[in-house]
Design a protein around this motif. Structure first.
Motif, short mmCIF file in Angstrom:
data_model
loop_
_atom_site.label_atom_id
_atom_site.label_comp_id
_atom_site.label_asym_id
_atom_site.label_seq_id
_atom_site.Cartn_x
_atom_site.Cartn_y
_atom_site.Cartn_z
N THR A 225 28.58 20.92 58.61
CA THR A 225 27.86 19.64 58.59
C THR A 225 26.56 19.73 59.39
OG1 THR A 225 29.95 18.45 58.41
CG2 THR A 225 28.04 17.18 59.10
N GLN B 125 27.05 14.51 47.71
CA GLN B 125 28.43 14.05 47.65
C GLN B 125 29.36 15.13 47.10
OE1 GLN B 125 27.75 10.44 45.41
NE2 GLN B 125 27.83 9.19 47.27
N GLU C 139 30.06 17.58 49.91
CA GLU C 139 31.02 16.99 50.84
C GLU C 139 32.45 17.08 50.28
OE1 GLU C 139 31.39 12.96 53.48
OE2 GLU C 139 30.42 12.82 51.53
N ASP D 123 30.51 9.43 55.98
CA ASP D 123 30.25 10.48 54.99
C ASP D 123 28.84 11.02 55.20
OD1 ASP D 123 29.00 8.20 54.06
OD2 ASP D 123 29.33 8.67 51.96
N ILE D 124 28.56 12.16 54.61
CA ILE D 124 27.30 12.86 54.87
C ILE D 124 26.10 12.04 54.42
CG2 ILE D 124 25.94 14.88 54.22
CD1 ILE D 124 28.44 16.52 54.36
#
Length: 151
Positions: free
Chosen positions: A6, A26, A29, A63-64
């Motif tokens: 990350t 997404q 991830e 979330d990223i």
């Protein structure tokens, strides 16, 4: 391992212009989640099930894409309040007209889209730090796609 991936992935994310990359972010991830959970692509496990398993394993997390949006908006606020060379580049424009046809997204288009403010108004909104922090917190939340379109 996930925190290492990350942090490497998010390096310099403040300068990204996000358009078609949203789905790729997404997807990356989701690949990380599958790797953490030891789930093969050959197994039919939906993204919703993966998210539920990750939530159970590590608890609530951002979330990223949310992290990218938050960092970009925070960096914009920091630069807009400064008086350095970065602010000159941020506000600078090139003389001439844009080419014909569909236009590529500009960095400032993301800011306008996420905050709902025109670029000039966002420049003045940045001056009040508390209001800007609240706007960043509200704007950086990523709406989830409807479940029938996700998988």
């Amino acid at each position: 391992m996930c925190s290492l991936v990350t942090s490497i992935f998010l390096y310099a994310c403040e300068s990204w212009t996000l358009s078609a990359e949203l789905q790729r972010i997404q997807a990356m991830e989701m690949r990380c989640y599958r790797k953490i959970l030891h789930i093969s692509y050959k197994e039919y496990v939906t993204n919703e099930e993966n998210r539920a398993k990750i939530l159970q394993a590590i608890g609530p997390h951002e979330d990223i894409l949310t992290i990218v949006k938050r960092r970009k908006l925070q960096w914009y606020g920091h630069i807009a309040r400064s008086s350095g060379l970065a602010k000159t580049f941020l506000q600078g424009t090139v003389k001439g007209v844009r080419r014909q046809g569909g236009q590529r997204k500009r960095w400032e288009d993301n800011i306008r889209e996420w905050t709902g403010l025109e670029f000039g108004k966002s420049q003045s909104a940045v001056e009040n730090r508390e209001k800007w922090r609240k706007l960043v917190a509200k704007s950086s939340v990523v709406p989830q796609r409807p479940s029938r379109l996700r998988d």
